[in-house]
Each structure stands twice: as C-alpha cells, then as structure tokens.
Design an enzyme around this catalytic site. Structure first.
Site, PDB file in Angstrom:
ATOM      1  CE  LYS A   1      -4.550  -1.276   0.581  1.00 58.76           C
ATOM      2  NZ  LYS A   1      -4.507  -2.653   0.951  1.00 58.76           N
TER       3      LYS A   1
ATOM      4  CB  SER B   1      -8.314   2.044  10.772  1.00 60.46           C
ATOM      5  OG  SER B   1      -9.176   0.959  10.566  1.00 60.46           O
TER       6      SER B   1
ATOM      7  CD  GLU C   1     -13.183 -11.576  -4.717  1.00 58.14           C
ATOM      8  OE1 GLU C   1     -13.633 -10.431  -4.646  1.00 58.14           O
ATOM      9  OE2 GLU C   1     -13.844 -12.542  -5.145  1.00 58.14           O
TER      10      GLU C   1
ATOM     11  N   GLY D   1     -16.032 -13.453   0.811  1.00 65.11           N
ATOM     12  CA  GLY D   1     -16.205 -12.106   0.239  1.00 65.11           C
ATOM     13  C   GLY D   1     -15.880 -12.109  -1.233  1.00 65.11           C
TER      14      GLY D   1
ATOM     15  CG  ASP E   1     -16.566  -8.077  -3.750  1.00 62.02           C
ATOM     16  OD1 ASP E   1     -15.907  -8.700  -2.898  1.00 62.02           O
ATOM     17  OD2 ASP E   1     -16.150  -7.042  -4.301  1.00 62.02           O
TER      18      ASP E   1
ATOM     19  CB  SER F   1      -0.582  -8.176  -0.758  1.00 64.29           C
ATOM     20  OG  SER F   1      -1.423  -9.007   0.012  1.00 64.29           O
TER      21      SER F   1
HETATM   22  C1  LIG Z   1      -5.290  -3.690   0.809  1.00 71.69           C
HETATM   23  C2  LIG Z   1      -4.692  -5.038   0.792  1.00 71.69           C
HETATM   24  C3  LIG Z   1      -5.039  -5.997  -0.187  1.00 71.69           C
HETATM   25  C4  LIG Z   1      -6.105  -5.744  -1.226  1.00 71.69           C
HETATM   26  O1  LIG Z   1      -5.724  -4.724  -2.095  1.00 71.69           O
HETATM   27  P1  LIG Z   1      -6.798  -4.034  -3.067  1.00 71.69           P
HETATM   28  O2  LIG Z   1      -6.012  -3.034  -3.822  1.00 71.69           O
HETATM   29  O3  LIG Z   1      -7.861  -3.430  -2.210  1.00 71.69           O
HETATM   30  O4  LIG Z   1      -7.361  -5.126  -3.911  1.00 71.69           O
HETATM   31  C5  LIG Z   1      -4.384  -7.201  -0.181  1.00 71.69           C
HETATM   32  N1  LIG Z   1      -3.440  -7.489   0.741  1.00 71.69           N
HETATM   33  C6  LIG Z   1      -3.081  -6.605   1.695  1.00 71.69           C
HETATM   34  C7  LIG Z   1      -2.044  -6.999   2.676  1.00 71.69           C
HETATM   35  C8  LIG Z   1      -3.695  -5.348   1.754  1.00 71.69           C
HETATM   36  O5  LIG Z   1      -3.342  -4.472   2.710  1.00 71.69           O
END
Ligand SMILES: *Cc1c(COP(=O)(O)O)cnc(C)c1O
Length: 323
Positions: A55, A80, A206, A210, A212, A306
């Site tokens: 992020k 948050s 996903e 959830g 969607d 991620s």
């Molecule tokens: C926000 C987040 C996601 C999902 O990312 P999107 O851009 O909302 O699809 C996946 N893994 C982690 C660790 C995140 O913080």
C-alpha cells in the site's frame, strides 16, 4: 468517473516516482514447494515493504502527484488498516499533513502507529456514521484531498509497480496470482503484466466469504455484497471500484476464491518453511497456488505476498491451528 483510467505508462511513471522511496522487495523461492508442485514459484515479498504492505506504493504515488496547493492543504483517508498507515507514512515523507478517519473502537496499535507518523486521527462511530461520508465531509470543509484505498488512478498505478519489479527480476511468467480486495493491486498488476508479458495468465484471489470480485467478473458488471467475514481483513471489500473493475474485466484471466483454512495453511507454510511473516490477506494468492486451486504443474508462477501486518495474538493462533 471523473478521472481517466490509468494505463501502463502511468505504472512506469509511478516506478520513476517510487525509485529510492520504496524498498525493491526481494523475490523468494522454496525448493520444497517447487518440488512438490513440479513448478517454479516466485514470491514477491511485499510483506517486507515499508509499513509492511504494498500500500505504500500507491499512497506515496498519489500524494506525490498532487499539486503544490493540494499538498499544502493536506490529505484525508478513511482506512485504519494498511492504507491508512501508508498514507500517514507517505504524507510525512512528503511534508504533507494527513488526516485518518478511524472507528472509535479501532485497535490502539493502529491509532498509535498512524499517530506516530504525525497523522491527525479523527474518530467516528461505526454504528451510526459512514466513514466515507465523514472523510468526504472533512475534505469539503477543509479543502483536503481524499485518497481512497483502491479506487483511484494514481493509487492503481503505484500498486502496479510491485508486479513490474517482479517481471523485471524474474522475466516471463506463465501465471501471476494477486490478492484481491477492492482491486487496486490487481488492476495495477494487470496493466504491468499485459504490457510486459501479455501471455501471462493473471488471477485475482479473494476470500471465499467475500467473493464480490468473482461474482462481478462472472456477471460482467459490479456486484455488491453484504459485509463479509474472513480472517483476510484487508480484502473485506463489498464491491470492486469504478476504476479497478473495467481493468480487471478486460485483462484478468479469472478470479478465484479460497476459504480461510487455506490461508492459515499458507501462513504456516511461510513461517515454517520460508521463515517469513505473511498476514492472512497477504496469503490469498499463495494459497491458491499451494493448494492447486487451478493447475500449476510445469509452470513458472509469480505470486504477490501483499502484506505482513498481523497482530501477534492472532498470528500465534493461526500458527497453532491444527490442520
Ligand atoms: C489492501 C490489501 C489488499 C487488497 O488490495 P486491493 O487493492 O484493495 O485489492 C491485499 N493485501 C493486503 C495486505 C492489503 O493491505
């Protein structure tokens, strides 16, 4: 939609902006897993990114692209979780004031982390108030720029730089597996993959509770679901975005959904075999590969891990969970 959809050029520009600002995170492999799957799996470790998740890429890119006047006025967001922390940290790095709208009952660790980056915290009541409206209200009243967690061209372009680095580091891939919440990471990854490796099959993954995104992809239009319940707390979105969905619809190969048990299994695998902490949401793409939700044998596979932000008590509980 008032802005235009981002494209690969925007991802390349974001990569320029982020050079020397984000960590070029390592790509790790496991011989054990490769042997078991008869595949080559490359893990892009965004759990080791600044603030512990990809992020930071989108947040920094979005703030860096604001005008001088917008920067002076400051930014606001309503997450948050990892996006909120990323906005707080990126804003400080760029000398911009950040405001984070957080539930009154947000974990203290999250409030403290954002506050430690110098962000202003505005509490709201989850039961009576809508966080987007609270943030939009502040934006209108104080001239702040609202930076949403996924549905913004500059956020999408920034998130795409993780996949861009992965392709630069390991070359062509047969398939890429990407965690999916609102779709910023997936849309950005798709822009990079389509330009660099158009043959690569890109999957969004996903939580099953959830799904969607899966429903939307199958239907060809955005489907809105009730608030889902899963340990993948970074992917509990109820609907894909206005900007993310068209890109996903056009370029994704498929959207997969995995149940929480597979995420726990993947967390255990990363702790035990690879010695890395990956949060439940961060395991979405990996779980689909490790448990062979789609065929992977004989393939070169990329996986985006991620994020790695998980509080110790729930991490310990996941590790202790019997298979
Ligand atoms: C926000 C987040 C996601 C999902 O990312 P999107 O851009 O909302 O699809 C996946 N893994 C982690 C660790 C995140 O913080």
């Amino acid at each position: 939609m008032s802005l235009s959809l981002p494209n690969y050029h925007d991802v390349q520009q974001a990569a320029q902006t982020l050079r020397g600002v984000v960590h070029r995170t390592p790509v790790l492999t496991s011989q054990t897993l490769n042997g078991r799957l008869d595949a080559e799996v490359y893990f892009k470790c965004e759990n080791l990114q600044r603030v512990g998740a990809f992020k930071y890429r989108g947040a920094y890119n979005a703030i860096a692209r604001l005008s001088e006047a917008e920067r002076k006025a400051g930014v606001v967001t309503y997450s948050s979780g990892n996006h909120g922390q990323a906005i707080a940290r990126a804003a400080r790095a760029l000398g911009v004031t950040a405001t984070i709208v957080m539930p009154l009952d947000a974990p203290r660790a999250k409030r403290n982390a954002a506050a430690s980056y110098g962000a202003r915290i505005i509490p709201y009541d989850r039961n009576t108030e809508d966080r987007v409206q609270v943030a939009q209200g502040l934006a209108d009243a104080e001239g702040l720029t609202l930076i949403p967690p996924f549905d913004h061209p500059d956020v999408i372009a920034g998130q795409g730089t993780a996949a861009l680095e992965l392709f630069e580091d390991v070359g062509g891939l047969d398939a890429l597996f990407v965690p999916l919440g609102g779709g910023g990471l997936l849309a950005g990854s798709l822009l990079a993959a389509h330009a660099i490796a158009p043959e690569c099959l890109v999957y969004g993954v996903e939580p099953l509770a959830g799904n969607d995104g899966q429903q939307s992809f199958r239907k060809g239009e955005r489907v809105h679901i009730d608030p889902p319940s899963s340990i993948a707390d970074g992917a509990l979105t109820q609907c894909l975005g206005e900007y993310t969905f068209p890109i996903i619809k056009q370029y994704a190969h498929d959207i997969l959904a995995v149940e929480d048990g597979k995420l726990i299994h993947a967390m255990q695998f990363f702790a035990e075999r690879m010695k890395i902490v990956v949060e439940p949401t961060g395991c979405l793409g990996a779980a689909a590969v490790i448990r062979e939700v789609v065929p992977v044998r004989g393939m070169r596979i990329g996986v985006i891990l991620s994020g790695g932000n998980v509080d110790l008590a729930s991490y310990a509980a996941c590790l202790a969970h019997e298979p």
